[in-house]
Motif scaffolding. Structure first.
Motif, PDB file in Angstrom:
ATOM      1  N   LYS A  18      40.928  49.703  47.560  1.00  9.81           N
ATOM      2  CA  LYS A  18      41.912  48.632  47.467  1.00  9.81           C
ATOM      3  C   LYS A  18      41.309  47.262  47.715  1.00  9.81           C
ATOM      4  N   ALA A  19      40.189  47.242  48.430  1.00 14.35           N
ATOM      5  CA  ALA A  19      39.599  45.975  48.835  1.00 14.35           C
ATOM      6  C   ALA A  19      38.103  46.166  49.006  1.00 14.35           C
ATOM      7  N   VAL A  20      37.408  45.027  49.117  1.00 12.99           N
ATOM      8  CA  VAL A  20      35.999  45.063  49.503  1.00 12.99           C
ATOM      9  C   VAL A  20      35.858  44.281  50.803  1.00 12.99           C
ATOM     10  N   PHE A  21      34.938  44.745  51.646  1.00 14.96           N
ATOM     11  CA  PHE A  21      34.600  44.025  52.867  1.00 14.96           C
ATOM     12  C   PHE A  21      33.262  43.332  52.640  1.00 14.96           C
ATOM     13  N   LEU A  22      33.167  42.122  53.117  1.00  9.90           N
ATOM     14  CA  LEU A  22      31.997  41.286  52.863  1.00  9.90           C
ATOM     15  C   LEU A  22      31.407  40.814  54.182  1.00  9.90           C
ATOM     16  N   LEU A  52      34.625  39.690  56.205  1.00  9.68           N
ATOM     17  CA  LEU A  52      35.782  39.282  55.422  1.00  9.68           C
ATOM     18  C   LEU A  52      36.332  40.470  54.635  1.00  9.68           C
ATOM     19  N   ARG A  53      37.610  40.383  54.359  1.00 10.76           N
ATOM     20  CA  ARG A  53      38.250  41.397  53.500  1.00 10.76           C
ATOM     21  C   ARG A  53      38.836  40.683  52.292  1.00 10.76           C
ATOM     22  N   LEU A  54      38.479  41.169  51.104  1.00  8.82           N
ATOM     23  CA  LEU A  54      38.951  40.572  49.854  1.00  8.82           C
ATOM     24  C   LEU A  54      39.649  41.635  49.026  1.00  8.82           C
ATOM     25  N   THR A 109      40.565  37.445  53.894  1.00  6.82           N
ATOM     26  CA  THR A 109      41.013  37.304  55.277  1.00  6.82           C
ATOM     27  C   THR A 109      39.833  37.612  56.185  1.00  6.82           C
ATOM     28  N   THR A 110      39.808  36.975  57.341  1.00 10.25           N
ATOM     29  CA  THR A 110      38.711  37.170  58.275  1.00 10.25           C
ATOM     30  C   THR A 110      39.048  38.324  59.218  1.00 10.25           C
ATOM     31  N   VAL A 111      38.142  39.284  59.264  1.00  7.41           N
ATOM     32  CA  VAL A 111      38.310  40.431  60.146  1.00  7.41           C
ATOM     33  C   VAL A 111      37.643  40.175  61.494  1.00  7.41           C
TER      34      VAL A 111
END
Length: 942
Positions: A126-130, A141-143, A153-155
């Motif tokens: 559903k998303a990628v984490f960066l 980050l989560r995109l 959004t900042t994790v």
């Protein structure tokens, strides 16, 4: 607590000790079985991704001059790869590659003030984490994977440098979170230059150190705090596919694995012997990809078979390859001169797309069997009931636990064949006890008295006097009765003055109490009497009350038997399916002659038959005993016919006789009359029929399983009716830090809806028989309650089987199963076990719930001089089978029958069989698929 005792307490706490009138039957105790469906601990509403199949051929995307890749990873769905690209001006984009040669399918510009260094996918795609660096430090980050612009959004933020981002594939139950959440694992640089391997939730909470030089300040080393592995430096690399084993790298580039044991971290152990190698688990968990910088290609190292194979040697991979979720390929960056390319490259890994293969590989031989046949059987030592297998992932391995990797179940037709056999057997025993037994006692007493008065000293007077003595327990007072009870073998009958095989009067089947043994001996003796015309006239000339008692006795058994091959003294026409008349005269009792008897009769030699029907070798040697395979072949099973090929070559007429009976059997639909026996035989033909639709599990193991299931079910039918069946005779965890939530097991139903339907139809026919049939108890009120209770339990079983039939139909259509479908599969034991125990309790005169007899049983079905053909049902076997699952495959496990057949010098009873069953050789066609290993419990990660 054993499984049986647990089942009795859970399912029947209110039923045990019911010792009052028979109106107090557990069958009508509504509290005995919850009406609400069991939800269980597993969250089957969790979304399940469907994995796309990897491309069959290599694909390369050559990168334009000046464009470089910082990181990349294949999507969990297998449909694309996420990539961080950077041009010569250091402008970055998050790009997605759908394996096209023409470029990226979409791109998202990254702001200049953000520098991305790592990318990884959310486990559900559903998303990628960066992992990013900014002027203020590092961020996770989560995109959203479908975002059109860079709006993450900042994790988590840190002033320190962060390195290596790995997402745990399974959620944790974290304090302060309303629902289980994923954890992200990363290396955080310390002032010393070393890294601490830390974790934070996807919502940015619950930060702690997993591996590092020291524990976090303020964290206690007790059950309420995370355990920390002490190491000089650590970076995360990957999780095992199970989701609870983290691979990490130390400062020397040596690898270690750290397991999360239900609710806290355990001890770390070395992984691999060589430092500097990057080892990553394949998606199926039974191999590892070994990549070394500067070395061509990769090596694929089997964890079960210890194989070590080179692959992709024509390529130099610039970084650790990212594996496709179906295991059939990798995404890699390669350099060839000045050209850098992003490539998809197919690889060959055994059982690549079998997501949970690691759970089932107990040996290299197991792996070879799954590769070759897609399935295998396993022994289940000490197990004595089929339904117990469906508790093994719960009660034998501990309570149902979402924190432990759990194998999915395979709902087999065998489970419901066994349930029906319990219902059939229970009803048979009730009616025999309540109706047939008293009627037979009246008949024997009346006939004995009449014959003693009117025909003293006659053959029939002596025979009935002997039977009466056996039935009343007075065998010591009668010499013929003593021969009946001794049941030693062929001896001169003192009543008839001719030889009888008294071994046939040995009690077997469910006849285990003293009263049942006497009943069996007396009934079998009188049923075997060779009646002359004079004997028949004598019996028919007795008082009419004798004939009425005889017909009352016989009528009880009519729903449970096929037609007799012989005419009877009192009523009943001979079977219309018998192709050869029996010259032995009339009989007192209509011993069942169904299509199984007819099949077996035509495949053994009879000296008085035409040459074209003789089953002899070219040298004149006779085939004296049939095989269960003969009946299966007559009923249409292809494998049975193939297995008989050697016999066909040995006995030239055998194939023709089987074909002739097969033609008549098919024309009659397996029926000889309208009875439960005939319906069962017809249903077996469905179980044995070749199926071209169930391609999801088609193969040699399923073929063997279907044959074995039908034969074992047939053996249970013959066992239940052993007294009234004719035989062929040839002539001649509590507390902790955080609980990890493992993936709920999503099982499968055997893709054979026709067989499920046939079994449900048997229950339907039995419901009709009970509703319209004879009394089940002498007291009218008790009879009504008992009848209603049995009908309700039969109806519950029928409806339950229909549900699994519909699931099997959905599987064959490729439809997605619902959460309720998966719950039904995982908790199938509840669909079978309770009513199985209830039906088994019908054999108890007080109907009190108790441990049922072991399922191992034996029955004789044919005789030849000095020998008998025995059919045996053994302990259940486990059937492990590869089935489709979410675009990939998985292995599921289910319980199936085990079948034996062998020659014995005399009939055996169940007690004798249970002592020898574990040493008895299995049929070759089953043994060839039998693993030497039982499954570890719980599943052991290789």
């Amino acid at each position: 607590m054993t499984i049986v005792s647990r089942a009795l307490l859970v399912c029947g706490a209110l039923l045990i000790g019911v010792t009052g009138t028979r109106a107090q039957t557990p069958l009508v105790d509504e509290a005995a079985a919850p009406s609400e469906p069991y939800q269980g601990p597993f969250a089957y509403d969790e979304e399940e991704i469907v994995v796309a199949r990897s491309p069959a051929e290599p694909v390369a995307l050559d990168l334009p001059q000046g464009l470089s890749l910082r990181d990349y990873e294949a999507s969990p769905t297998g449909r694309e790869a996420a990539v961080i690209v950077e041009d010569a001006a250091r402008r970055q984009q998050v790009a997605f590659w759908a394996f096209g040669r023409d470029g990226f399918s979409r791109r998202i510009d990254v702001p200049a003030q953000t520098r991305l260094v790592s990318i990884t996918w959310h486990p559900r795609g559903k998303a990628v984490f960066l992992l990013a660096t900014t002027e203020r430090g590092s961020q996770i980050l989560r995109l959203d994977a479908t975002a059109a612009s860079f709006t993450p959004t900042t994790v988590y933020s840190s002033a320190a440098s962060l390195r290596r981002l790995v997402v745990g594939p399974r959620p944790f139950e974290v304090n302060g979170e309303k629902a289980p959440v994923l954890r992200l694992f990363f290396g955080e640089k310390l002032a010393s230059g070393a890294y601490a391997l830390r974790t934070v939730t996807e919502t940015g909470k619950g930060l702690y150190t997993v591996v590092g030089p020291q524990r976090d300040a303020g964290k206690k080393n007790d059950d309420e705090a995370p355990n920390t592995t002490i190491a000089a430096s650590a970076l995360p690399l990957q999780f095992h596919p199970a989701g609870n084993q983290l691979v990490w790298e130390d400062q020397k580039k040596c690898l270690h694995r750290l397991t999360y044991a239900a609710d806290n971290w355990g001890k770390s152990a070395p992984l691999g012997r060589d430092c500097g190698h990057t080892l990553t688990y394949t998606p199926n968990g039974i191999a590892m990809i070994d990549w070394q910088p500067g070395q061509p290609g990769i090596r694929i190292k089997g964890l079960v078979d210890n194989s070590d194979q080179a692959a992709l040697g024509e390529y130099k991979l610039d970084s650790v390859p990212s594996q496709m979720p179906d295991g059939r390929g990798v995404i890699a960056l390669t350099t060839n001169g000045a050209v850098r390319s992003l490539r998809y490259l197919p690889i060959s890994v055994p059982l690549a797309d079998v997501a949970n293969a690691w759970m089932y590989m107990e040996s290299a031989a197991d792996q070879q069997a799954f590769v070759r046949d897609r399935g295998l059987f396993r022994r289940l030592p000490e197990m004595d009931q089929l339904y117990k297998l469906y508790d093994t992932e719960s009660y034998q391995c501990g309570a149902p636990d979402t924190r432990v990797p759990t194998r999915p179940y395979f709902v087999t037709t065998d489970l419901f064949w066994e349930l029906y056999s319990a219902a059939f057997d229970g009803l048979f025993i009730i009616l025999e006890r309540e109706q047939a037994g008293p009627a037979f006692a009246r008949f024997v007493a009346a006939a004995d008295a009449e014959l003693a008065r009117r025909h003293p000293g006659s053959r029939m007077a002596k025979a009935f006097a002997a039977a009466h003595a056996v039935l009343d327990g007075r065998s010591e007072s009668n010499a013929e009765a003593r021969l009946i009870v001794a049941a030693r073998g062929a001896e001169q009958s003192l009543a008839l003055q001719e030889t009888l095989d008294f071994a046939q009067f040995k009690p077997r089947g469910h006849y285990t109490t003293d009263a049942q043994k006497r009943y069996f001996g007396a009934v079998r003796y009188l049923s075997a009497l060779p009646l002359s015309a004079e004997d028949t006239a004598m019996l028919r000339g007795l008082d009419a009350s004798v004939g009425r008692a005889a017909t009352d006795w016989i009528a009880v058994y009519r729903p449970f038997i096929a037609s007799s091959r012989l005419d009877l003294v009192w009523g009943g026409a001979a079977s219309t399916i018998a192709s050869h008349p029996d010259t032995r005269g009339l009989r007192l009792f209509p011993l069942s002659w169904g299509w199984d008897n007819e099949a077996l009769d035509n495949v053994v030699d009879h000296a008085d038959r035409p040459a074209a029907e003789r089953i002899v070798t070219r040298d004149g040697g006779s085939r004296l005993l049939p095989s269960g395979l003969d009946f299966a072949a007559v009923a249409g099973n292809r494998l049975a016919s193939e297995l008989l090929s050697r016999d066909f070559a040995t006995y030239p007429n055998l194939a023709g006789r089987i074909a002739a009976v097969r033609q008549r059997f098919a024309a009659a639909g397996g029926q000889s009359r309208s009875s439960l026996y005939d319906s069962w035989i017809a249903a077996l033909a469905t179980q044995w029929a070749d199926s071209t639709t169930a391609s999801t599990v088609a193969g040699p193991v399923w073929n063997a399983k279907r044959l074995q299931t039908g034969l074992a079910s047939w053996a249970t039918l013959r066992h239940a009716t052993v007294l009234v069946n004719d035989k062929t005779v040839a002539e001649c965890g509590e507390g902790g830090f955080e609980a990890i939530v493992m993936q709920p097991p999503r099982g499968y139903v055997e893709p054979d809806p026709a067989s499920f339907a046939a079994i449900a139809d048997l229950f339907e026919a039995t419901i009709g028989m009970v509703r319209d049939g004879r009394s089940l108890a002498a007291d009218a009120a008790a009879n009504a309650r008992l009848r209603d209770g049995i009908v309700r339990r039969l109806t519950e079983s029928r409806d339950s089987i229909r549900k699994y039939q519909r699931i099997a139909e959905k599987e064959l259509k490729g439809e997605t199963l619902s959460a309720e479908d998966y719950r039904l599969i995982q908790y199938v034991a509840r669909a079978a076990e309770h009513n199985f125990l209830i039906f088994s309790s019908l054999s108890n005169p007080q109907y009190a719930l108790s441990n049922p007899d072991p399922m191992m049983k034996v029955v004789d079905v044919a005789d030849a001089p000095g020998t008998t053909r025995e059919l045996g049902v053994g302990r259940p076997l486990e059937w492990d089978q590869i089935v489709p699952h979410g675009g990939r495959s998985q292995i599921v496990k289910g319980g199936v029958y085990s079948y034996y057949e062998f020659a014995s010098p005399r009939p055996l009873d169940d007690a004798e069989w249970r002592k020898m069953v574990d040493a008895q050789p299995r049929p070759d066609w089953v043994a060839r698929h039998l693993s030497a290993n039982v499954l570890s419990c719980p599943a052991r990660q290789p």
